[in-house]
Design a protein around this motif. Structure first.
Motif, PDB file in Angstrom:
ATOM      1  N   ILE A  45      -8.408 -35.002  28.400  1.00 11.56           N
ATOM      2  CA  ILE A  45      -8.506 -34.514  27.540  1.00 11.56           C
ATOM      3  C   ILE A  45      -7.247 -34.124  26.858  1.00 11.56           C
ATOM      4  CG2 ILE A  45      -8.182 -31.864  27.296  1.00 11.56           C
ATOM      5  CD1 ILE A  45     -10.152 -31.730  29.675  1.00 11.56           C
ATOM      6  N   ARG A  46      -6.963 -34.219  25.977  1.00 14.09           N
ATOM      7  CA  ARG A  46      -5.295 -34.146  25.368  1.00 14.09           C
ATOM      8  C   ARG A  46      -5.712 -33.231  24.125  1.00 14.09           C
ATOM      9  NH1 ARG A  46      -4.493 -36.869  20.632  1.00 14.09           N
ATOM     10  NH2 ARG A  46      -6.541 -37.658  19.590  1.00 14.09           N
ATOM     11  N   VAL A  47      -4.314 -32.350  24.172  1.00 19.78           N
ATOM     12  CA  VAL A  47      -3.637 -31.204  23.174  1.00 19.78           C
ATOM     13  C   VAL A  47      -2.571 -31.558  22.028  1.00 19.78           C
ATOM     14  CG1 VAL A  47      -3.087 -29.141  23.023  1.00 19.78           C
ATOM     15  CG2 VAL A  47      -4.823 -29.763  24.738  1.00 19.78           C
ATOM     16  N   GLU A  48      -2.917 -31.743  21.000  1.00 22.37           N
ATOM     17  CA  GLU A  48      -1.764 -32.041  19.818  1.00 22.37           C
ATOM     18  C   GLU A  48      -1.695 -30.456  19.350  1.00 22.37           C
ATOM     19  OE1 GLU A  48      -2.944 -34.614  16.827  1.00 22.37           O
ATOM     20  OE2 GLU A  48      -3.191 -36.456  18.420  1.00 22.37           O
ATOM     21  N   THR A  49      -0.201 -30.549  18.969  1.00 22.23           N
ATOM     22  CA  THR A  49       0.909 -29.002  18.550  1.00 22.23           C
ATOM     23  C   THR A  49       1.339 -29.383  17.141  1.00 22.23           C
ATOM     24  OG1 THR A  49       0.362 -28.149  20.974  1.00 22.23           O
ATOM     25  CG2 THR A  49       2.308 -26.901  18.967  1.00 22.23           C
ATOM     26  N   ASP A  50       0.542 -29.170  16.185  1.00 15.28           N
ATOM     27  CA  ASP A  50       1.161 -28.813  14.970  1.00 15.28           C
ATOM     28  C   ASP A  50       2.076 -28.479  15.075  1.00 15.28           C
ATOM     29  OD1 ASP A  50       2.149 -27.509  11.808  1.00 15.28           O
ATOM     30  OD2 ASP A  50      -0.049 -29.014  11.850  1.00 15.28           O
ATOM     31  N   ALA A  51       3.572 -29.081  14.320  1.00 13.66           N
ATOM     32  CA  ALA A  51       4.498 -28.801  14.590  1.00 13.66           C
ATOM     33  C   ALA A  51       4.792 -27.563  13.438  1.00 13.66           C
ATOM     34  CB  ALA A  51       5.677 -30.046  14.240  1.00 13.66           C
ATOM     35  N   GLU A  52       4.137 -27.135  12.635  1.00 12.45           N
ATOM     36  CA  GLU A  52       4.971 -26.156  11.750  1.00 12.45           C
ATOM     37  C   GLU A  52       4.196 -25.107  12.349  1.00 12.45           C
ATOM     38  OE1 GLU A  52       3.908 -27.090   6.904  1.00 12.45           O
ATOM     39  OE2 GLU A  52       4.706 -28.657   7.383  1.00 12.45           O
ATOM     40  N   THR A  53       2.734 -24.955  12.372  1.00 13.80           N
ATOM     41  CA  THR A  53       2.201 -24.031  12.445  1.00 13.80           C
ATOM     42  C   THR A  53       2.326 -22.903  13.948  1.00 13.80           C
ATOM     43  OG1 THR A  53       0.024 -25.114  12.454  1.00 13.80           O
ATOM     44  CG2 THR A  53       0.301 -23.857  10.502  1.00 13.80           C
ATOM     45  N   GLY A  54       2.189 -24.182  14.749  1.00 11.09           N
ATOM     46  CA  GLY A  54       2.031 -24.519  17.139  1.00 11.09           C
ATOM     47  C   GLY A  54       0.645 -24.092  17.062  1.00 11.09           C
ATOM     48  N   GLU A  55      -0.254 -24.522  15.580  1.00 11.09           N
ATOM     49  CA  GLU A  55      -1.615 -24.352  15.950  1.00 11.09           C
ATOM     50  C   GLU A  55      -1.895 -25.997  17.371  1.00 11.09           C
ATOM     51  OE1 GLU A  55      -5.821 -22.999  15.409  1.00 11.09           O
ATOM     52  OE2 GLU A  55      -3.955 -21.936  15.036  1.00 11.09           O
ATOM     53  N   PRO A  56      -3.000 -25.171  18.075  1.00  9.66           N
ATOM     54  CA  PRO A  56      -3.087 -26.523  18.731  1.00  9.66           C
ATOM     55  C   PRO A  56      -4.775 -27.358  18.720  1.00  9.66           C
ATOM     56  CG  PRO A  56      -3.804 -24.730  20.017  1.00  9.66           C
ATOM     57  CD  PRO A  56      -2.840 -23.982  18.875  1.00  9.66           C
ATOM     58  N   SER A  57      -4.340 -28.618  19.052  1.00 12.25           N
ATOM     59  CA  SER A  57      -5.816 -29.033  18.627  1.00 12.25           C
ATOM     60  C   SER A  57      -6.189 -29.521  19.529  1.00 12.25           C
ATOM     61  CB  SER A  57      -5.625 -30.569  16.969  1.00 12.25           C
ATOM     62  OG  SER A  57      -5.612 -29.510  15.689  1.00 12.25           O
ATOM     63  N   PRO A  58      -7.002 -29.663  20.759  1.00 16.86           N
ATOM     64  CA  PRO A  58      -7.588 -30.025  21.912  1.00 16.86           C
ATOM     65  C   PRO A  58      -8.555 -30.998  20.960  1.00 16.86           C
ATOM     66  CG  PRO A  58      -8.155 -28.121  21.170  1.00 16.86           C
ATOM     67  CD  PRO A  58      -8.047 -28.484  19.804  1.00 16.86           C
ATOM     68  N   TYR A  59      -9.275 -32.318  21.921  1.00 17.50           N
ATOM     69  CA  TYR A  59     -10.182 -33.283  22.720  1.00 17.50           C
ATOM     70  C   TYR A  59     -10.053 -33.496  23.697  1.00 17.50           C
ATOM     71  CZ  TYR A  59      -7.105 -34.108  17.372  1.00 17.50           C
ATOM     72  OH  TYR A  59      -7.311 -33.362  16.206  1.00 17.50           O
ATOM     73  N   VAL A  60     -10.994 -34.554  24.061  1.00 13.00           N
ATOM     74  CA  VAL A  60     -11.632 -34.985  24.660  1.00 13.00           C
ATOM     75  C   VAL A  60     -12.273 -36.498  24.327  1.00 13.00           C
ATOM     76  CG1 VAL A  60     -14.010 -34.811  25.392  1.00 13.00           C
ATOM     77  CG2 VAL A  60     -12.961 -34.818  27.340  1.00 13.00           C
ATOM     78  N   LEU A  61     -11.882 -37.786  25.006  1.00  9.64           N
ATOM     79  CA  LEU A  61     -12.459 -38.884  24.915  1.00  9.64           C
ATOM     80  C   LEU A  61     -13.681 -38.830  25.646  1.00  9.64           C
ATOM     81  CD1 LEU A  61     -11.950 -41.399  23.489  1.00  9.64           C
ATOM     82  CD2 LEU A  61     -11.417 -42.413  26.218  1.00  9.64           C
ATOM     83  N   VAL A  62     -15.016 -39.468  24.824  1.00 11.22           N
ATOM     84  CA  VAL A  62     -15.818 -39.243  24.512  1.00 11.22           C
ATOM     85  C   VAL A  62     -16.469 -40.944  24.563  1.00 11.22           C
ATOM     86  CG1 VAL A  62     -18.303 -39.422  24.425  1.00 11.22           C
ATOM     87  CG2 VAL A  62     -16.405 -37.690  23.258  1.00 11.22           C
ATOM     88  N   ARG A  63     -15.894 -41.590  24.484  1.00 12.05           N
ATOM     89  CA  ARG A  63     -16.569 -43.415  24.542  1.00 12.05           C
ATOM     90  C   ARG A  63     -16.130 -44.000  23.861  1.00 12.05           C
ATOM     91  NH1 ARG A  63     -21.323 -42.018  22.331  1.00 12.05           N
ATOM     92  NH2 ARG A  63     -21.538 -42.767  20.041  1.00 12.05           N
ATOM     93  N   GLY A  64     -15.044 -45.807  24.411  1.00 16.10           N
ATOM     94  CA  GLY A  64     -14.606 -46.546  23.528  1.00 16.10           C
ATOM     95  C   GLY A  64     -13.277 -46.214  23.343  1.00 16.10           C
ATOM     96  N   ARG A  65     -13.201 -45.748  21.756  1.00 15.11           N
ATOM     97  CA  ARG A  65     -12.002 -44.844  21.409  1.00 15.11           C
ATOM     98  C   ARG A  65     -12.756 -43.609  20.335  1.00 15.11           C
ATOM     99  NH1 ARG A  65     -11.484 -50.609  20.510  1.00 15.11           N
ATOM    100  NH2 ARG A  65      -9.396 -51.352  21.278  1.00 15.11           N
ATOM    101  N   LEU A  66     -13.563 -42.864  20.878  1.00 11.23           N
ATOM    102  CA  LEU A  66     -14.321 -42.120  19.629  1.00 11.23           C
ATOM    103  C   LEU A  66     -13.442 -40.838  20.702  1.00 11.23           C
ATOM    104  CD1 LEU A  66     -17.661 -43.572  19.079  1.00 11.23           C
ATOM    105  CD2 LEU A  66     -15.389 -43.536  17.539  1.00 11.23           C
ATOM    106  N   GLU A  67     -13.594 -39.879  20.446  1.00  6.72           N
ATOM    107  CA  GLU A  67     -12.711 -38.428  20.906  1.00  6.72           C
ATOM    108  C   GLU A  67     -14.232 -37.908  20.640  1.00  6.72           C
ATOM    109  OE1 GLU A  67      -8.259 -38.234  21.839  1.00  6.72           O
ATOM    110  OE2 GLU A  67      -8.363 -38.499  20.127  1.00  6.72           O
ATOM    111  N   ALA A  68     -13.469 -36.487  20.262  1.00  7.92           N
ATOM    112  CA  ALA A  68     -14.513 -35.311  20.145  1.00  7.92           C
ATOM    113  C   ALA A  68     -13.049 -33.960  20.670  1.00  7.92           C
ATOM    114  CB  ALA A  68     -15.786 -34.254  20.906  1.00  7.92           C
ATOM    115  N   LYS A  69     -13.881 -33.659  19.513  1.00 11.56           N
ATOM    116  CA  LYS A  69     -12.742 -32.200  18.743  1.00 11.56           C
ATOM    117  C   LYS A  69     -13.212 -31.489  19.787  1.00 11.56           C
ATOM    118  CE  LYS A  69      -9.619 -29.306  16.065  1.00 11.56           C
ATOM    119  NZ  LYS A  69      -8.903 -29.555  14.957  1.00 11.56           N
ATOM    120  N   LEU A  70     -12.930 -29.847  20.318  1.00 11.25           N
ATOM    121  CA  LEU A  70     -13.239 -29.144  20.553  1.00 11.25           C
ATOM    122  C   LEU A  70     -12.905 -28.385  20.470  1.00 11.25           C
ATOM    123  CD1 LEU A  70     -11.311 -28.657  24.742  1.00 11.25           C
ATOM    124  CD2 LEU A  70     -13.104 -30.259  23.723  1.00 11.25           C
ATOM    125  N   ALA A  71     -14.404 -27.282  20.002  1.00  6.81           N
ATOM    126  CA  ALA A  71     -14.859 -26.141  19.196  1.00  6.81           C
ATOM    127  C   ALA A  71     -13.595 -25.110  19.835  1.00  6.81           C
ATOM    128  CB  ALA A  71     -16.169 -25.857  19.007  1.00  6.81           C
TER     129      ALA A  71
END
Length: 195
Positions: free
Chosen positions: A133-159
């Protein structure tokens, strides 16, 4: 989406490659082993909300989207494709190719718990050392974008609702009480600083 001679994947050949017995099974096609020379761009895209589009029109048939999701692959160059033994079709991905719409927690809280996610196309992934699981944070808004690896290099963004559920499980990091995260399969995944 229709197939016309000489343009996209022959529907019949594609279905034989993806569903050799004519039905969805638990096993995914071996797309990582397929390396066709033909590469096409036919206006396929996956938008940030998880919807699939072809030439500007939304693909609304759920079964077709799930079929395409089975042959999706992201290569080392960062490009995402629909892959068959005969050709690769470029897919423009706005954010992540999948959207995780559900989360389940197994076991007792702490390092031994397991956190599973289900995508809107039916993929199931269990977070752990090989499915981070990884979380990217927007530098301007501080909004987190969470992801989890599904398979290969394909990720799912968490709703958003799934991310809120995940945050409810957050505990301080083992070596940093100012950082919150979650445990799954013995791995700790940072979510963000203590507010």
């Amino acid at each position: 989406m229709t197939s016309s001679p000489g343009t996209i994947l022959s529907v019949e050949e594609t279905l034989k490659a993806i569903l050799p017995e004519g039905k969805f099974g638990a096993e995914l096609p071996p797309v990582e082993k397929w390396n066709p020379e033909t590469v096409r761009n036919i206006g396929m895209e996956i938008r940030a909300d998880g919807s699939w589009w072809h030439e500007g029109g939304e693909i609304k048939r759920d079964r077709l989207v799930k079929l395409f999701a089975r042959i999706l692959r992201k290569d080392a160059d960062g490009q995402t494709y629909l892959v068959t033994p005969h050709e690769k079709v470029i897919v423009a991905v706005e954010d992540a190719p999948f959207l995780a719409g559900r989360m389940d927690v197994l076991g007792t809280p702490g390092p031994d718990q397991e956190i599973g996610f289900v995508t809107t196309v039916g993929d199931v992934t269990l977070a752990g050392p090989d499915r981070p699981i990884r979380v990217e944070t927007d530098a301007e808004t501080g909004e987190p974008s969470p992801y989890v690896l599904v398979r290969g290099r394909l990720e799912a963004k968490l709703a958003r609702s799934v991310f809120y559920e995940l945050v409810e499980l957050a505990v301080p990091a083992p070596n940093d009480s100012n950082l919150l995260g979650v445990w799954s399969k013995g791995s700790f995944f940072p979510l963000g600083p203590v507010a």
